[in-house]
Write a protein that holds these residues in place. Structure first.
Motif, short mmCIF file in Angstrom:
data_model
loop_
_atom_site.label_atom_id
_atom_site.label_comp_id
_atom_site.label_asym_id
_atom_site.label_seq_id
_atom_site.Cartn_x
_atom_site.Cartn_y
_atom_site.Cartn_z
N GLY A 98 0.82 -1.22 0.00
CA GLY A 98 0.00 0.00 0.00
C GLY A 98 0.85 1.26 0.00
O GLY A 98 1.70 1.47 -0.86
N PHE A 444 -2.37 4.14 -6.08
CA PHE A 444 -3.66 4.03 -6.76
C PHE A 444 -3.76 4.96 -7.97
O PHE A 444 -4.66 4.81 -8.81
CB PHE A 444 -4.81 4.33 -5.79
CG PHE A 444 -4.94 5.78 -5.39
CD1 PHE A 444 -5.60 6.70 -6.20
CD2 PHE A 444 -4.38 6.23 -4.20
CE1 PHE A 444 -5.72 8.02 -5.83
CE2 PHE A 444 -4.48 7.56 -3.82
CZ PHE A 444 -5.15 8.45 -4.65
N ASP A 445 -2.80 5.94 -8.07
CA ASP A 445 -2.84 6.92 -9.16
C ASP A 445 -2.01 6.49 -10.37
O ASP A 445 -1.93 7.20 -11.36
CB ASP A 445 -2.33 8.26 -8.64
CG ASP A 445 -2.82 9.43 -9.47
OD1 ASP A 445 -3.88 9.31 -10.10
OD2 ASP A 445 -2.14 10.48 -9.47
#
Length: 512
Positions: A98, A444-445
């Motif tokens: 993450g 996440f981008d």
């Protein structure tokens, strides 16, 4: 002609040895404690032979710049090689998932920001000739220690210590050079060590590709070899620094007495009401440095610029990987090199022009549009070659601010204490931008990183806006200062009170 005779001949050109109410003296007298080198209006009381000055400046360049540049090169490599290590499997080996990688990067900036001003003031207190090499040895040891980290807790602790020891390297070195150079000369000399930041990206990529081609370094493999080998090199350079760096002109074994006097006198001649170049630390002067309007404006500009500079340091290999995902790791590392080389070249050009014109703000208007154009290209196109070309524009515009901002705050304070506090403040607030940068490119981008690219575009645009406002404010305030009654405002003040005025001195003028 020796340096002292060069000054005597210059003194003889003056109409009498009087200027205002002050006696015009030789460089030797000006260099001594208790003597001012300017009149009450800030005009120099001594003239210098340009050829003698040029010879001295070249000698200082030769003895000081190579060492501080090498130390800062490996300072930045030890900070940013985690980006290269990420490509070589660091996340997988340490079990980072993450946003863990971003969190590890942030830990560095937390300690970096906390210790920025205290460590810079300690640099003045202990003397940069010892303090800077000592810090280099400490963060070199931290780099070696990173090679043996096995989890997020270990690497986070080491990164915290790394930030603590690296905190004073940029401001401390900028402050150190301000002891030797005039304000017009300082920008270019700062650029000669600050270009080590983009060169660290270039050289770091080359070094990383070379190290990663090895099978092992002792018992270490892959990314662990990066930290160990580069840390050992850093420690070795710190030992050289202990022998080559001298605190100030008075202690420079490589200068004659006449050259020492000239080195002190020429710096002193630009500092209004200053009786000694290296004054004692006191609270009023520290506060004058921190709360100087130009310091605060530059610090915010540096904050915005660091979002880009530090973001590139940590994420350039990752960005290149998204552009050329099918290339080998070594090829991806090598693709990070050319943009940094171009960035270093542009930094030198902008800072050289600043030196020649004794003007720093012009570059504040030229460089942000280059960065803005690069991020517009990132946002508007997914074509690999267009995006790779954009990285050249970004590095061309972003890296010069390290030298420009530090030189500009240095030029707009008077005392040595205020200067160390101002430079420390500039870099401390600037590195809040580094903390922001650690969260600008999130997993996440990927792969287009719209958030990170948009943030950097906004930061560059805001930099341009602040630069315009700062320029207009300086012009307006200087016009108002021309109307002040210098003699009347200073009449009832003691010498100590006049010196503590610093930039609030009625004869002081802001520099562009």
């Amino acid at each position: 002609m020796d340096s002292e005779s060069g000054m005597h001949s210059a003194d003889e050109k003056l109409d009498s040895h009087q200027k205002g109410s002050y006696h015009v003296t030789t460089a030797h007298e000006v260099a001594e404690r208790g003597h001012v080198a300017t009149d009450r209006y800030g005009q120099s009381l001594i003239q210098f032979d340009p050829k003698v000055e040029a010879r001295l400046r070249l000698k200082i360049d030769f003895y000081i710049i190579p060492t501080v540049s090498l130390l800062y090169l490996f300072c930045f490599i030890d900070r940013s090689n985690i980006g290269n290590a990420k490509l070589a499997g660091l996340e997988e080996d340490l079990g980072l998932t993450g946003n863990d990688y971003n969190a590890v990067l942030s830990v560095f900036y937390i300690s970096y920001i906390i210790f920025e001003i205290p460590s810079t003031m300690a640099c003045k207190w202990f003397g940069p000739g010892w303090y800077i090499p000592a810090l280099t040895l400490c963060f070199g040891i931290c780099s070696v220690g990173t090679a043996f980290a096995n989890n997020i807790q270990a690497i986070s602790g080491i990164r915290f210590l790394l930030g603590m020891f690296e905190a004073a390297m940029m401001p401390g070195t900028a402050y150190y050079l301000s002891r030797w150079y005039r304000r017009s000369e300082l920008t270019f000399r700062l650029s000669l060590y600050i270009i080590m930041a983009p060169l660290a990206g270039a050289f770091g990529g080359l070094l990383a590709s070379g190290i990663l081609s090895l099978n092992n370094f002792g018992s270490l493999h892959t990314w662990r070899m990066l930290f160990a080998i580069e840390g050992i090199i850093t420690c070795s350079l710190s030992v050289i620094g202990f022998f080559t760096l001298t605190d100030r002109p008075e202690t420079a074994w490589w200068l004659s007495q006449e050259e020492k006097d000239l080195a002190i006198a020429r710096v002193k001649s630009e500092r209004i009401a200053t009786t000694e170049v290296l004054d004692s630390i006191d609270v009023p002067k520290v506060l004058r440095g921190i709360f100087n309007p130009v310091t605060l404006a530059n610090s915010f500009i540096f904050l915005l610029d660091n979002i880009t500079v530090q973001g590139l340091a940590f994420f350039a290999p990752t960005i290149v990987k998204t552009i050329y995902p099918k290339n080998s790791v070594i090829s991806q590392q090598l693709h990070t090199v050319p943009p940094y080389v171009v960035g270093a070249f542009c930094t030198l050009v902008f800072c050289f022009l600043s030196w020649r014109f004794d003007h720093r703000l012009f570059a504040y208007f030229i460089t942000p549009p280059l960065t803005m154009a690069g991020y517009v290209m990132f946002l508007a196109s997914t074509e690999p070659h267009v995006r790779y070309g954009a990285t050249f524009l970004i590095t061309s515009g972003a890296f010069a601010f390290g030298a420009l901002c530090n030189a500009h705050v240095s030029a707009n304070v008077v005392s040595d204490t205020a200067r160390s506090a101002a430079i420390g403040t500039n870099v401390m607030l600037g590195n809040i931008g580094g903390l922001v940068a650690t969260w600008s490119f999130l997993p996440f981008d990927t792969p287009n990183y719209h958030i990170g690219n948009g943030l950097n575009l906004a930061a560059a645009a805001t930099t341009l806006l602040i630069a315009v406002v700062l320029y207009l404010w300086i012009k307006r305030d200087n016009r108002q200062r021309e109307k002040r009654d210098v003699e009347g405002e200073l009449a009832q003040l003691t010498e100590k009170e006049i010196q503590d005025l610093d930039w609030k001195h009625p004869a002081f003028k802001w520099r562009f």
